[in-house]
Design a protein around this motif. Structure first.
Motif, short mmCIF file in Angstrom:
data_model
loop_
_atom_site.label_atom_id
_atom_site.label_comp_id
_atom_site.label_asym_id
_atom_site.label_seq_id
_atom_site.Cartn_x
_atom_site.Cartn_y
_atom_site.Cartn_z
N GLN A 266 0.71 6.95 -6.67
CA GLN A 266 -0.69 7.13 -7.03
C GLN A 266 -0.92 8.32 -7.96
O GLN A 266 -1.81 8.31 -8.81
CB GLN A 266 -1.54 7.27 -5.76
N GLY A 267 -0.09 9.36 -7.81
CA GLY A 267 -0.24 10.53 -8.66
C GLY A 267 0.07 10.25 -10.12
O GLY A 267 -0.35 11.01 -11.01
N LEU B 53 0.83 -1.20 0.00
CA LEU B 53 0.00 0.00 0.00
C LEU B 53 0.87 1.26 0.00
O LEU B 53 0.54 2.25 -0.68
CB LEU B 53 -0.93 0.01 1.21
N ASP B 54 1.98 1.23 0.73
CA ASP B 54 2.89 2.37 0.74
C ASP B 54 3.42 2.65 -0.67
O ASP B 54 3.54 3.81 -1.09
CB ASP B 54 4.06 2.12 1.70
N THR B 55 3.76 1.59 -1.41
CA THR B 55 4.23 1.75 -2.78
C THR B 55 3.14 2.38 -3.64
O THR B 55 3.39 3.30 -4.43
CB THR B 55 4.64 0.40 -3.37
N ALA C 26 -6.07 1.89 7.18
CA ALA C 26 -5.53 2.17 5.85
C ALA C 26 -6.25 3.29 5.12
O ALA C 26 -5.78 3.74 4.07
CB ALA C 26 -5.55 0.90 5.01
N ASN C 27 -7.40 3.72 5.62
CA ASN C 27 -8.15 4.82 4.99
C ASN C 27 -8.43 4.54 3.52
O ASN C 27 -8.17 5.36 2.64
CB ASN C 27 -7.37 6.14 5.13
N LEU C 28 -8.99 3.37 3.26
CA LEU C 28 -9.30 2.96 1.90
C LEU C 28 -10.68 3.44 1.48
O LEU C 28 -11.62 3.43 2.27
CB LEU C 28 -9.26 1.42 1.80
N GLY D 182 -5.48 -0.88 -10.17
CA GLY D 182 -6.17 -2.06 -9.68
C GLY D 182 -5.23 -3.22 -9.43
O GLY D 182 -5.38 -3.95 -8.44
N ILE D 183 -4.25 -3.41 -10.31
CA ILE D 183 -3.29 -4.50 -10.14
C ILE D 183 -2.55 -4.37 -8.81
O ILE D 183 -2.35 -5.35 -8.07
CB ILE D 183 -2.29 -4.51 -11.31
N LEU D 184 -2.14 -3.15 -8.47
CA LEU D 184 -1.42 -2.94 -7.21
C LEU D 184 -2.32 -3.20 -6.00
O LEU D 184 -1.86 -3.72 -4.98
CB LEU D 184 -0.84 -1.52 -7.17
N LEU D 185 -3.59 -2.85 -6.12
CA LEU D 185 -4.52 -3.11 -5.01
C LEU D 185 -4.83 -4.60 -4.87
O LEU D 185 -4.98 -5.11 -3.75
CB LEU D 185 -5.82 -2.33 -5.21
N VAL D 186 -4.94 -5.31 -6.00
CA VAL D 186 -5.13 -6.76 -5.93
C VAL D 186 -3.95 -7.40 -5.20
O VAL D 186 -4.12 -8.35 -4.41
CB VAL D 186 -5.28 -7.36 -7.35
N GLY D 187 -2.75 -6.84 -5.41
CA GLY D 187 -1.58 -7.33 -4.69
C GLY D 187 -1.70 -7.14 -3.18
O GLY D 187 -1.26 -7.98 -2.40
N VAL D 188 -2.31 -6.03 -2.78
CA VAL D 188 -2.57 -5.82 -1.34
C VAL D 188 -3.49 -6.92 -0.83
O VAL D 188 -3.26 -7.50 0.24
CB VAL D 188 -3.18 -4.43 -1.09
N GLY D 189 -4.54 -7.23 -1.59
CA GLY D 189 -5.44 -8.30 -1.19
C GLY D 189 -4.75 -9.64 -1.09
O GLY D 189 -5.00 -10.40 -0.16
N GLN D 190 -3.87 -9.92 -2.03
CA GLN D 190 -3.14 -11.18 -1.97
C GLN D 190 -2.30 -11.26 -0.70
O GLN D 190 -2.25 -12.31 -0.04
CB GLN D 190 -2.26 -11.32 -3.20
#
Length: 279
Positions: free
Chosen positions: A82-83, A75-77, A136-138, A111-119
């Motif tokens: 994100q910008g 998530l930090d990455t 995480a303030n998602l 989305g790919i990076l967020l799916v990685g968070v889920g994994q």
């Protein structure tokens, strides 16, 4: 390999020498190098990822799945880059099966990076994950994508019974039913007794009905009598009748007499099953 040990060096070399490699080889090396560069030079990795063709970008996604970073590190990455990315749709309902085809490259990488968070969340306890999710303030759309990531990697979930309600709550509309069904199906195949115990403990409602339907459908080829008992607990509907028809088809090949009694009890409009495919 080189793309793992020195991803930036591999990218430098590729920029100068990619024409000397077979396209398939260059694509694999580039995907691995970009994915690993997210840990050391994320802004550069994003810039190069967004220059890829769509199928190559999905190849980067496959490489990112192999990384064993924590949810917070991933998530930090994402927040750091994100910008450079396009924002996700503000309505979670727009993040469904068609998202991959309809999203811009910037949205797709987001989305790919967020799916990685889920994994990564799937690999740790639900309690530890709850602490991360609470802090995480998602946004709602981000939670929807993470729910998809959890469902996609449901075989790694330590406690599926705790995660299923979260996935159901944070996935939009019909997508929620689909993800829950997929998680229950996989859990049933791995440990049908634990799945059955969990379903039995759930309060009446949509989540229990979706889970019961998926469980019964999954066990029907092997345990049609058990599947019939579970299906009978569902509210009467066209979907339940179709499920019972499939259960009957499985059962008739194992115990035709019991299957006939089941059909009569639930007034099934029996349709002969299609013939098997020729060998």
């Amino acid at each position: 390999g080189w793309a793992t040990q020195d991803p930036e060096g591999a990218l430098d070399w590729l920029e100068e020498n990619s024409d000397t490699l077979e396209p398939e080889v260059a694509g694999r090396v580039r995907a691995a190098a970009i994915a690993n560069a997210f840990a050391t030079a994320p802004q550069r990795a994003v810039k190069m990822a967004l220059a890829l063709e769509r199928d190559q970008l999905l190849g980067v996604a496959g490489q990112l799945r192999r990384q064993r970073q924590s949810p917070q590190e991933k998530l930090d990455t994402l927040r750091l880059v994100q910008g450079q990315l396009d924002p996700l749709p503000s309505e979670p309902e727009r993040i469904g099966e068609d998202f991959v085809e309809e999203a811009s490259s910037g949205q797709l990488l987001h989305g790919i990076l967020l799916v990685g968070v889920g994994q990564s969340l799937s690999r740790q306890s639900f309690e530890a994950s709850q602490g991360f999710l609470d802090s995480a303030n998602l946004g709602a759309s981000e939670q929807a994508v993470i729910a998809s990531g959890l469902a996609e990697h449901s075989g790694e979930l330590q406690d599926p019974g705790s995660w299923i309600p979260w996935i159901h709550e944070h996935s939009p509309g019909a997508r929620s039913d689909e993800l829950v069904s997929n998680v229950v199906e996989g859990w049933t195949e791995r440990d049908f007794r634990s799945t059955a115990d969990w379903i039995g403990d759930q309060p009446d409602g949509t989540l229990k009905e979706i889970s019961t339907y998926s469980f019964a459908e999954t066990v029907a080829p092997h345990e049609p009598a058990s599947a019939a008992s579970w299906a009978a607990t569902l509210p009467a509907s066209e979907n339940r009748q179709e499920l019972m028809q499939r259960i009957h088809d499985h059962w008739s090949g194992q115990d035709s007499e019991a299957a006939a009694e089941f059909a009569q009890q639930y007034d099934l409009n029996l349709i002969p099953p299609p013939p098997p495919d020729p060998p």
